[in-house]
Design a protein around this motif. Structure first.
Motif, PDB file in Angstrom:
ATOM      1  N   VAL A   1      14.842  10.909  15.347  1.00  0.00           N
ATOM      2  CA  VAL A   1      14.908  10.107  14.646  1.00  0.00           C
ATOM      3  C   VAL A   1      13.596   9.145  14.201  1.00  0.00           C
ATOM      4  CG1 VAL A   1      15.961   7.874  13.747  1.00  0.00           C
ATOM      5  CG2 VAL A   1      17.423   9.572  14.983  1.00  0.00           C
ATOM      6  N   THR A   2      13.287   9.422  12.994  1.00  0.00           N
ATOM      7  CA  THR A   2      11.612   8.647  12.721  1.00  0.00           C
ATOM      8  C   THR A   2      11.859   7.472  12.023  1.00  0.00           C
ATOM      9  OG1 THR A   2      10.642  10.981  12.798  1.00  0.00           O
ATOM     10  CG2 THR A   2       9.542   9.311  12.032  1.00  0.00           C
ATOM     11  N   VAL A   3      11.572   6.285  12.375  1.00  0.00           N
ATOM     12  CA  VAL A   3      11.464   5.008  11.601  1.00  0.00           C
ATOM     13  C   VAL A   3      10.302   4.494  11.175  1.00  0.00           C
ATOM     14  CG1 VAL A   3      12.812   2.907  11.519  1.00  0.00           C
ATOM     15  CG2 VAL A   3      13.657   4.593  12.705  1.00  0.00           C
ATOM     16  N   MET A   4       9.956   4.133   9.916  1.00  0.00           N
ATOM     17  CA  MET A   4       8.856   3.783   9.689  1.00  0.00           C
ATOM     18  C   MET A   4       8.498   2.116   9.446  1.00  0.00           C
ATOM     19  SD  MET A   4       7.120   6.632   9.599  1.00  0.00           S
ATOM     20  CE  MET A   4       5.570   6.384   8.446  1.00  0.00           C
ATOM     21  N   GLY A   5       8.152   1.559  10.476  1.00  0.00           N
ATOM     22  CA  GLY A   5       8.022  -0.004  10.319  1.00  0.00           C
ATOM     23  C   GLY A   5       6.836  -0.158   9.754  1.00  0.00           C
ATOM     24  N   GLU A   6       6.305  -1.493   9.675  1.00  0.00           N
ATOM     25  CA  GLU A   6       4.962  -1.801   8.702  1.00  0.00           C
ATOM     26  C   GLU A   6       3.790  -1.565   9.436  1.00  0.00           C
ATOM     27  OE1 GLU A   6       3.238  -5.793   6.795  1.00  0.00           O
ATOM     28  OE2 GLU A   6       5.151  -5.900   7.508  1.00  0.00           O
TER      29      GLU A   6
ATOM     30  N   ALA B   1      20.413   0.337  18.361  1.00  0.00           N
ATOM     31  CA  ALA B   1      19.044   0.058  18.958  1.00  0.00           C
ATOM     32  C   ALA B   1      18.117  -0.192  18.053  1.00  0.00           C
ATOM     33  CB  ALA B   1      18.647   1.386  19.593  1.00  0.00           C
ATOM     34  N   LEU B   2      18.116   0.270  16.641  1.00  0.00           N
ATOM     35  CA  LEU B   2      17.299  -0.039  15.584  1.00  0.00           C
ATOM     36  C   LEU B   2      17.396  -1.552  15.164  1.00  0.00           C
ATOM     37  CD1 LEU B   2      17.165   3.070  13.421  1.00  0.00           C
ATOM     38  CD2 LEU B   2      15.489   2.283  15.167  1.00  0.00           C
ATOM     39  N   ALA B   3      18.692  -1.943  15.142  1.00  0.00           N
ATOM     40  CA  ALA B   3      18.964  -3.391  14.952  1.00  0.00           C
ATOM     41  C   ALA B   3      18.435  -4.385  15.884  1.00  0.00           C
ATOM     42  CB  ALA B   3      20.535  -3.651  14.643  1.00  0.00           C
ATOM     43  N   LYS B   4      18.490  -3.977  17.172  1.00  0.00           N
ATOM     44  CA  LYS B   4      17.596  -4.835  18.119  1.00  0.00           C
ATOM     45  C   LYS B   4      16.224  -5.071  18.045  1.00  0.00           C
ATOM     46  CE  LYS B   4      21.031  -4.220  21.927  1.00  0.00           C
ATOM     47  NZ  LYS B   4      21.116  -3.471  23.511  1.00  0.00           N
ATOM     48  N   GLU B   5      15.656  -3.859  17.211  1.00  0.00           N
ATOM     49  CA  GLU B   5      14.279  -4.072  16.912  1.00  0.00           C
ATOM     50  C   GLU B   5      13.702  -4.503  15.349  1.00  0.00           C
ATOM     51  OE1 GLU B   5      11.725  -3.091  18.897  1.00  0.00           O
ATOM     52  OE2 GLU B   5      13.074  -2.955  20.598  1.00  0.00           O
ATOM     53  N   SER B   6      14.907  -4.930  14.698  1.00  0.00           N
ATOM     54  CA  SER B   6      14.925  -5.440  13.428  1.00  0.00           C
ATOM     55  C   SER B   6      14.442  -4.247  12.404  1.00  0.00           C
ATOM     56  CB  SER B   6      13.975  -6.616  13.206  1.00  0.00           C
ATOM     57  OG  SER B   6      14.503  -7.605  14.150  1.00  0.00           O
ATOM     58  N   LEU B   7      14.637  -3.066  12.591  1.00  0.00           N
ATOM     59  CA  LEU B   7      14.307  -1.924  11.999  1.00  0.00           C
ATOM     60  C   LEU B   7      15.569  -1.243  11.258  1.00  0.00           C
ATOM     61  CD1 LEU B   7      12.078  -0.142  14.668  1.00  0.00           C
ATOM     62  CD2 LEU B   7      11.120  -1.476  12.491  1.00  0.00           C
ATOM     63  N   GLN B   8      16.555  -1.952  11.032  1.00  0.00           N
ATOM     64  CA  GLN B   8      17.681  -1.274  10.539  1.00  0.00           C
ATOM     65  C   GLN B   8      17.520  -1.053   9.011  1.00  0.00           C
ATOM     66  OE1 GLN B   8      17.496  -4.228  11.762  1.00  0.00           O
ATOM     67  NE2 GLN B   8      19.095  -5.818  10.717  1.00  0.00           N
ATOM     68  N   GLU B   9      16.554  -1.749   8.331  1.00  0.00           N
ATOM     69  CA  GLU B   9      16.182  -1.501   6.894  1.00  0.00           C
ATOM     70  C   GLU B   9      15.075  -0.736   6.659  1.00  0.00           C
ATOM     71  OE1 GLU B   9      18.492  -2.314   4.753  1.00  0.00           O
ATOM     72  OE2 GLU B   9      19.768  -3.354   6.047  1.00  0.00           O
ATOM     73  N   ALA B  10      14.285  -0.197   7.866  1.00  0.00           N
ATOM     74  CA  ALA B  10      13.229   0.469   7.601  1.00  0.00           C
ATOM     75  C   ALA B  10      13.378   1.907   7.161  1.00  0.00           C
ATOM     76  CB  ALA B  10      12.346   0.519   8.685  1.00  0.00           C
ATOM     77  N   PRO B  11      12.595   2.473   6.374  1.00  0.00           N
ATOM     78  CA  PRO B  11      13.020   3.959   6.166  1.00  0.00           C
ATOM     79  C   PRO B  11      12.885   4.903   7.333  1.00  0.00           C
ATOM     80  CG  PRO B  11      10.690   2.989   5.012  1.00  0.00           C
ATOM     81  CD  PRO B  11      11.090   1.884   5.813  1.00  0.00           C
ATOM     82  N   ARG B  12      13.896   5.666   7.240  1.00  0.00           N
ATOM     83  CA  ARG B  12      14.410   6.373   8.522  1.00  0.00           C
ATOM     84  C   ARG B  12      14.545   7.806   7.986  1.00  0.00           C
ATOM     85  NH1 ARG B  12      20.158   4.672  10.481  1.00  0.00           N
ATOM     86  NH2 ARG B  12      18.905   2.572  10.294  1.00  0.00           N
ATOM     87  N   MET B  13      14.339   8.811   9.097  1.00  0.00           N
ATOM     88  CA  MET B  13      14.591  10.202   8.729  1.00  0.00           C
ATOM     89  C   MET B  13      15.256  10.652   9.926  1.00  0.00           C
ATOM     90  SD  MET B  13      12.060  13.080   8.266  1.00  0.00           S
ATOM     91  CE  MET B  13      11.002  12.941   9.589  1.00  0.00           C
ATOM     92  N   VAL B  14      16.547  11.505   9.806  1.00  0.00           N
ATOM     93  CA  VAL B  14      17.164  12.055  10.995  1.00  0.00           C
ATOM     94  C   VAL B  14      17.303  13.406  10.857  1.00  0.00           C
ATOM     95  CG1 VAL B  14      19.518  11.999  12.157  1.00  0.00           C
ATOM     96  CG2 VAL B  14      18.591   9.880  11.132  1.00  0.00           C
TER      97      VAL B  14
ATOM     98  N   PRO C   1       1.338   3.657  16.652  1.00  0.00           N
ATOM     99  CA  PRO C   1       0.665   2.693  15.739  1.00  0.00           C
ATOM    100  C   PRO C   1       0.479   3.306  14.295  1.00  0.00           C
ATOM    101  CG  PRO C   1      -0.899   3.790  17.420  1.00  0.00           C
ATOM    102  CD  PRO C   1       0.309   4.523  17.651  1.00  0.00           C
ATOM    103  N   ARG C   2       0.729   2.571  13.464  1.00  0.00           N
ATOM    104  CA  ARG C   2       0.288   2.715  11.918  1.00  0.00           C
ATOM    105  C   ARG C   2      -0.629   1.751  11.548  1.00  0.00           C
ATOM    106  NH1 ARG C   2       4.781   2.550   7.874  1.00  0.00           N
ATOM    107  NH2 ARG C   2       3.281   3.987   6.488  1.00  0.00           N
ATOM    108  N   ASP C   3      -1.531   2.095  10.735  1.00  0.00           N
ATOM    109  CA  ASP C   3      -2.651   1.252   9.953  1.00  0.00           C
ATOM    110  C   ASP C   3      -2.330   1.039   8.461  1.00  0.00           C
ATOM    111  OD1 ASP C   3      -4.942   0.309   8.952  1.00  0.00           O
ATOM    112  OD2 ASP C   3      -6.009   1.640  10.533  1.00  0.00           O
ATOM    113  N   PRO C   4      -1.765  -0.005   8.161  1.00  0.00           N
ATOM    114  CA  PRO C   4      -1.573  -0.037   6.755  1.00  0.00           C
ATOM    115  C   PRO C   4      -2.648   0.033   5.971  1.00  0.00           C
ATOM    116  CG  PRO C   4      -0.440  -1.928   8.103  1.00  0.00           C
ATOM    117  CD  PRO C   4      -1.461  -1.109   9.183  1.00  0.00           C
ATOM    118  N   GLU C   5      -3.881  -0.241   6.410  1.00  0.00           N
ATOM    119  CA  GLU C   5      -5.245  -0.342   5.596  1.00  0.00           C
ATOM    120  C   GLU C   5      -5.572   1.033   5.154  1.00  0.00           C
ATOM    121  OE1 GLU C   5      -6.628  -2.985   4.209  1.00  0.00           O
ATOM    122  OE2 GLU C   5      -4.950  -3.957   4.823  1.00  0.00           O
TER     123      GLU C   5
END
Length: 343
Positions: A206-211, A181-194, A234-238
């Motif tokens: 499972v928490t995954v931190m995208g950009e 499921a994460l690979a479909k979202e291109s998140l397989q390399e994102a920081p992950r916590m299980v 949502p995340r706010d990089p700023e």
């Protein structure tokens, strides 16, 4: 882990090593030693972030606790020479060192190698898990009722240790399950916590931190064959960059490994540790700075009040854990109608 569990672990270890010689008093000594590292909570480091990130610091360091066990073994041997120094050392070292090692399996973070290196957090067991604690308590109760027979506490220790091993195995199974499921979202390399949901190791988060977003997944061993539900936050990089310019912001990033949610509202910049609790019920939110009209002005951090958790949440978690509900929406902490997802 919670104080009751740590006291039970210490009592069980002392009973197993010295129960035949010291009798029931071994349990009291073990329970006291088992809670000793957590006395750091009485220290005030000056700010909310400092108190949060210094807990499980020096008092949980293997570099501190092993020398302390040598000293305590000597003192206890002088007090109760019924045990040799070596056996007292076995008691003190086992109890003091297993305390932080057990804590490291939880999500909070334990500075095993203070003052070197970051906190260790394996994330495989919730801070309160009855299935880990109950075998220890049962062994202690049998010891108290039947007399100093080390077999009962040893069996309790064996069962709790096996459960801890299961938690690590279950964590890996869940991590493998969500990979497609994460690979479909291109998140397989994102920081992950299980990590497990509260009080069990059947239902996991499972928490995954995208950009620009955070993805949350709730899945368990009693789920059916339905698709895995991904919920976006949502995340706010700023805001993350603004927090990184603050000393206490950088300290929080280091301690949480970046699993933080930032908000800027009512003239305040806040940071929430999203590892602990669940969305809508995260217990640790800190005010890092205030807007003075020209920008953010850092101030000694303070902690916002812990959100009130509705009593119905336990029922919601039970329904989701047992598989009677297919989806748990973390944003609203509710169960959507069958066949529907999270909005």
């Amino acid at each position: 882990m919670d104080s009751i569990t740590q006291a039970a672990l210490g009592a069980s270890l002392a009973g197993a090593v010295a129960g035949k010689t010291l009798g029931r008093s071994a349990l009291l000594i073990g329970a006291a030693l088992g809670t000793l590292p957590d006395l750091d909570v009485v220290i005030d480091y000056g700010t909310a972030v400092a108190n949060f990130t210094q807990h499980r610091g020096f008092s949980h360091s293997l570099f501190i606790l092993f020398p302390l066990s040598l000293f305590l073994a000597y003192a206890l041997h002088r007090w109760r020479p019924l045990l040799s120094y070596r056996r007292w050392l076995a008691v003190t070292a086992l109890i003091l060192l297993t305390h932080p090692l057990l804590d490291a399996f939880t999500t909070y973070g334990t500075q095993l190698f203070w003052p070197f290196g970051p906190p260790v957090a394996i994330n495989s067991i919730f801070i309160i898990d009855p299935l880990y604690t109950l075998p220890l308590l049962a062994g202690i109760l049998a010891f108290l009722l039947r007399g100093p027979q080390t077999r009962t506490v040893t069996v309790g220790l064996a069962l709790s240790t096996l459960y801890l091993g299961w938690s690590v195995t279950a964590q890996q199974i869940i991590s493998d399950r969500v990979e497609p499921a994460l690979a479909k979202e291109s998140l397989q390399e994102a920081p992950r916590m299980v990590q497990p949901m509260p009080f069990n190791t059947l239902l996991w988060r499972v928490t995954v931190m995208g950009e620009n977003r955070r993805v949350e997944i709730v899945t368990g061993f009693l789920d059916g064959d339905g698709p895995i539900t991904l919920e976006n936050f949502p995340r706010d990089p700023e805001l993350a960059k603004a927090a990184a310019s603050l000393e206490e912001g950088r300290r929080l990033e280091w301690f949480t490994d970046g699993f933080l949610h930032y908000e800027r509202a009512n003239g305040k910049l806040t940071a929430t540790d999203i590892r602990l609790g669940i969305p809508g019920a995260h217990p640790f939110t800190f005010v890092l700075a205030r807007d003075n009209g020209e920008g953010l002005e850092p101030e000694p951090s303070s902690r916002l009040e812990r959100p009130v958790v509705a009593g119905e949440l336990l029922g919601v978690l039970w329904d989701r854990m047992t598989g009677s509900a297919e989806v748990l929406c973390l944003a609203s902490l509710s169960l959507p109608p069958p066949g529907e997802g999270c909005t």
